[in-house]
Every structure is written in structure tokens, then in C-alpha cells.
Design a protein around this motif. Structure first.
Motif, PDB file in Angstrom:
ATOM      1  N   LYS A 196      14.368  54.782  62.759  1.00 33.77           N
ATOM      2  CA  LYS A 196      13.615  53.592  63.165  1.00 33.77           C
ATOM      3  C   LYS A 196      12.393  53.342  62.298  1.00 33.77           C
ATOM      4  O   LYS A 196      12.026  52.199  62.071  1.00 33.77           O
ATOM      5  CB  LYS A 196      13.177  53.711  64.624  1.00 33.77           C
ATOM      6  CG  LYS A 196      14.340  53.570  65.587  1.00 33.77           C
ATOM      7  CD  LYS A 196      13.862  53.486  66.999  1.00 33.77           C
ATOM      8  CE  LYS A 196      13.545  52.060  67.309  1.00 33.77           C
ATOM      9  NZ  LYS A 196      13.442  51.741  68.711  1.00 33.77           N
ATOM     10  N   ASN A 197      11.730  54.403  61.832  1.00 33.68           N
ATOM     11  CA  ASN A 197      10.510  54.189  61.054  1.00 33.68           C
ATOM     12  C   ASN A 197      10.322  55.349  60.083  1.00 33.68           C
ATOM     13  O   ASN A 197      10.493  56.507  60.448  1.00 33.68           O
ATOM     14  CB  ASN A 197       9.304  54.099  61.985  1.00 33.68           C
ATOM     15  CG  ASN A 197       8.076  53.568  61.285  1.00 33.68           C
ATOM     16  OD1 ASN A 197       8.054  53.429  60.072  1.00 33.68           O
ATOM     17  ND2 ASN A 197       7.059  53.278  62.051  1.00 33.68           N
ATOM     18  N   LEU A 198       9.950  55.015  58.862  1.00 30.45           N
ATOM     19  CA  LEU A 198       9.675  56.022  57.847  1.00 30.45           C
ATOM     20  C   LEU A 198       8.513  55.541  57.004  1.00 30.45           C
ATOM     21  O   LEU A 198       8.502  54.388  56.552  1.00 30.45           O
ATOM     22  CB  LEU A 198      10.904  56.243  56.955  1.00 30.45           C
ATOM     23  CG  LEU A 198      10.719  57.221  55.799  1.00 30.45           C
ATOM     24  CD1 LEU A 198      10.548  58.638  56.323  1.00 30.45           C
ATOM     25  CD2 LEU A 198      11.904  57.145  54.866  1.00 30.45           C
ATOM     26  N   GLN A 199       7.522  56.403  56.832  1.00 29.45           N
ATOM     27  CA  GLN A 199       6.398  56.076  55.958  1.00 29.45           C
ATOM     28  C   GLN A 199       6.193  57.232  55.000  1.00 29.45           C
ATOM     29  O   GLN A 199       6.145  58.391  55.422  1.00 29.45           O
ATOM     30  CB  GLN A 199       5.107  55.821  56.735  1.00 29.45           C
ATOM     31  CG  GLN A 199       3.963  55.435  55.832  1.00 29.45           C
ATOM     32  CD  GLN A 199       2.712  55.007  56.578  1.00 29.45           C
ATOM     33  OE1 GLN A 199       2.551  55.256  57.755  1.00 29.45           O
ATOM     34  NE2 GLN A 199       1.828  54.348  55.886  1.00 29.45           N
ATOM     35  N   GLY A 239       9.042  51.607  56.071  1.00 30.77           N
ATOM     36  CA  GLY A 239      10.258  50.889  56.417  1.00 30.77           C
ATOM     37  C   GLY A 239      10.572  51.059  57.894  1.00 30.77           C
ATOM     38  O   GLY A 239      10.381  52.136  58.452  1.00 30.77           O
ATOM     39  N   SER A 240      11.040  49.992  58.528  1.00 33.68           N
ATOM     40  CA  SER A 240      11.422  50.029  59.947  1.00 33.68           C
ATOM     41  C   SER A 240      12.871  49.597  60.095  1.00 33.68           C
ATOM     42  O   SER A 240      13.331  48.707  59.384  1.00 33.68           O
ATOM     43  CB  SER A 240      10.538  49.088  60.765  1.00 33.68           C
ATOM     44  OG  SER A 240       9.203  49.500  60.716  1.00 33.68           O
ATOM     45  N   ASN A 241      13.561  50.223  61.042  1.00 32.47           N
ATOM     46  CA  ASN A 241      14.979  49.946  61.318  1.00 32.47           C
ATOM     47  C   ASN A 241      15.810  50.087  60.045  1.00 32.47           C
ATOM     48  O   ASN A 241      16.571  49.204  59.677  1.00 32.47           O
ATOM     49  CB  ASN A 241      15.153  48.554  61.927  1.00 32.47           C
ATOM     50  CG  ASN A 241      14.443  48.432  63.243  1.00 32.47           C
ATOM     51  OD1 ASN A 241      14.481  49.345  64.054  1.00 32.47           O
ATOM     52  ND2 ASN A 241      13.766  47.325  63.457  1.00 32.47           N
ATOM     53  N   LEU A 242      15.672  51.227  59.398  1.00 33.42           N
ATOM     54  CA  LEU A 242      16.302  51.432  58.102  1.00 33.42           C
ATOM     55  C   LEU A 242      17.810  51.594  58.183  1.00 33.42           C
ATOM     56  O   LEU A 242      18.535  51.022  57.379  1.00 33.42           O
ATOM     57  CB  LEU A 242      15.665  52.626  57.403  1.00 33.42           C
ATOM     58  CG  LEU A 242      14.185  52.438  57.096  1.00 33.42           C
ATOM     59  CD1 LEU A 242      13.610  53.696  56.491  1.00 33.42           C
ATOM     60  CD2 LEU A 242      13.978  51.250  56.181  1.00 33.42           C
ATOM     61  N   VAL A 246      21.279  49.371  69.677  1.00 34.98           N
ATOM     62  CA  VAL A 246      22.069  50.149  70.635  1.00 34.98           C
ATOM     63  C   VAL A 246      21.280  50.457  71.910  1.00 34.98           C
ATOM     64  O   VAL A 246      21.866  50.830  72.921  1.00 34.98           O
ATOM     65  CB  VAL A 246      22.575  51.473  70.012  1.00 34.98           C
ATOM     66  CG1 VAL A 246      23.520  51.191  68.876  1.00 34.98           C
ATOM     67  CG2 VAL A 246      21.437  52.339  69.552  1.00 34.98           C
ATOM     68  N   GLU A 247      19.967  50.299  71.869  1.00 33.09           N
ATOM     69  CA  GLU A 247      19.143  50.575  73.041  1.00 33.09           C
ATOM     70  C   GLU A 247      18.965  49.360  73.946  1.00 33.09           C
ATOM     71  O   GLU A 247      18.424  49.468  75.036  1.00 33.09           O
ATOM     72  CB  GLU A 247      17.770  51.091  72.593  1.00 33.09           C
ATOM     73  CG  GLU A 247      17.850  52.411  71.856  1.00 33.09           C
ATOM     74  CD  GLU A 247      16.516  52.844  71.293  1.00 33.09           C
ATOM     75  OE1 GLU A 247      15.520  52.118  71.454  1.00 33.09           O
ATOM     76  OE2 GLU A 247      16.469  53.919  70.679  1.00 33.09           O
ATOM     77  N   VAL A 288      15.853  43.711  62.846  1.00 32.50           N
ATOM     78  CA  VAL A 288      15.531  43.303  61.480  1.00 32.50           C
ATOM     79  C   VAL A 288      14.966  44.493  60.725  1.00 32.50           C
ATOM     80  O   VAL A 288      14.212  45.273  61.273  1.00 32.50           O
ATOM     81  CB  VAL A 288      14.467  42.185  61.432  1.00 32.50           C
ATOM     82  CG1 VAL A 288      14.889  41.085  60.533  1.00 32.50           C
ATOM     83  CG2 VAL A 288      14.093  41.667  62.769  1.00 32.50           C
ATOM     84  N   LYS A 289      15.346  44.612  59.471  1.00 40.70           N
ATOM     85  CA  LYS A 289      14.773  45.637  58.614  1.00 40.70           C
ATOM     86  C   LYS A 289      13.476  45.094  58.033  1.00 40.70           C
ATOM     87  O   LYS A 289      13.407  43.941  57.624  1.00 40.70           O
ATOM     88  CB  LYS A 289      15.731  46.000  57.495  1.00 40.70           C
ATOM     89  CG  LYS A 289      16.939  46.734  57.983  1.00 40.70           C
ATOM     90  CD  LYS A 289      17.846  47.115  56.859  1.00 40.70           C
ATOM     91  CE  LYS A 289      19.035  47.829  57.456  1.00 40.70           C
ATOM     92  NZ  LYS A 289      20.096  48.041  56.536  1.00 40.70           N
ATOM     93  N   VAL A 290      12.454  45.938  58.027  1.00 40.49           N
ATOM     94  CA  VAL A 290      11.151  45.538  57.503  1.00 40.49           C
ATOM     95  C   VAL A 290      10.714  46.580  56.478  1.00 40.49           C
ATOM     96  O   VAL A 290      10.726  47.777  56.763  1.00 40.49           O
ATOM     97  CB  VAL A 290      10.094  45.440  58.624  1.00 40.49           C
ATOM     98  CG1 VAL A 290       8.737  45.087  58.058  1.00 40.49           C
ATOM     99  CG2 VAL A 290      10.528  44.445  59.680  1.00 40.49           C
TER     100      VAL A 290
END
Length: 70
Positions: A4-7, A31-34, A46-47, A59-61
């Protein structure tokens, strides 16, 4: 499985930063929703509850940044 999130980030060493007259310099990317590995409908969360029809696809950000302290 989902990410879901990576920095990730990198702070330049003080010796390098001082050469460009900066106390601290940090570069980062976020990045979010990778990705998601599942058997659910493509692009949907899925949640989220199924069958109501009022949810949007995830949406991918992507974002990048620079943090400087003078």
C-alpha cells in the motif's frame, strides 16, 4: 498480498551537503497502492465491500521530493 505504501529516501553526508552550502539535503520518493496480488476484480480494492457499487478503483500515486535545510 499488497503493497500500500513505500517511501525511500537518502540523506547526503554532511561533508557533501556543506560543499553546496546546505546543512542537510534529503531526496525521497513515495508510492501508494503500488501492487496487489489477489483474485479480485482488476484495479478494485480488496478491502472494500462487494456489491454496493459505490467504490472507485484504487489509484497509484507516485511522488518525489527534496528537503533542504540552510
Amino acid at each position: 498480498m499488497r503493497l500500500k505504501n513505500l517511501q525511500i529516501g537518502y540523506t547526503l553526508p554532511a561533508a557533501v551537503a556543506s560543499k553546496i552550502k546546505v546543512k542537510r539535503l534529503r531526496l525521497f520518493a513515495n508510492g501508494s497502492n503500488l501492487f496487489s496480488i489477489d483474485d479480485f476484480w482488476s484495479g478494485y480494492d480488496v478491502e472494500a465491500p462487494v456489491g454496493q457499487g459505490n467504490y472507485y478503483p484504487q489509484v497509484k500515486v507516485y511522488s518525489v521530493g527534496l528537503e533542504a535545510n540552510f
